[in-house]
Design an enzyme around this catalytic site. Sequence first.
Site: not given
Ligand code: FE
Length: 225
Positions: A123, A126-128
């Site tokens: 991602c 961000c950190s999906c």
């Molecule tokens: Fe994300």
Amino acid sequence: MDDYEHTDGHDHGHGGHHHHHDHDHQDVPADIALRVKALESVLVEKGMVDPAELDEIVDRFENRVGPRNGARVVARAWVDAEYRERLLADGSGAIGELGYLGGQGEHMKVVANTDRVHNVIVCTLCSCYPWPTLGLPPSWYKSSAYRARAVIEPREVLREFGLDVPGDVEVRVWDSTAEIRYLVLPERPAGTEDLTEEELAELVTRDSMIGVATVPAPPSPGGGS
Ligand code: FE
């Protein structure tokens, strides 16, 4: 507690409008991390929460439930050609058949590794990450280095993970979003013809489903090499 970025009311929900990543939620706002910490302290102080139980919940998502669910999806696809077909055509539907949909993983796309294509997920903003199938993301997945470099120089990044992708194999990088999360279907290793679905699932690692590793062949029963 970085993962609270996805549950604190930013647009990682599915409220119906198609808003892609903003740059304003790459990092958890400091006050949210602080508030979570403060909340934990108060609950522990009042005896309402056992810190060991909190650790246990985090550990469960990080290390057990999460990746094990994804591993069962992969093993099913390895033993059942029709399931595999459904999985690649409609990830959410096929994962839902096994009961592994949920928050942070409602809309899933599964991408299969072959001898021509190697897939890796990231991602970038961000950190999906697909929580119901893989649990919580490892810290390196959330690092700015991985997020930037996985796109710019994926082969080099994979090499640092110990995975040398041959030059004639295409590397495809899938950028996860709030709307769609990816799962890599790794290749079934050789020498696993006699294993049961359950035994196959045991072989499947979290990293192989992110695409930064392949699934290792099982140790030979004779103990030889
Ligand atoms: Fe994300």
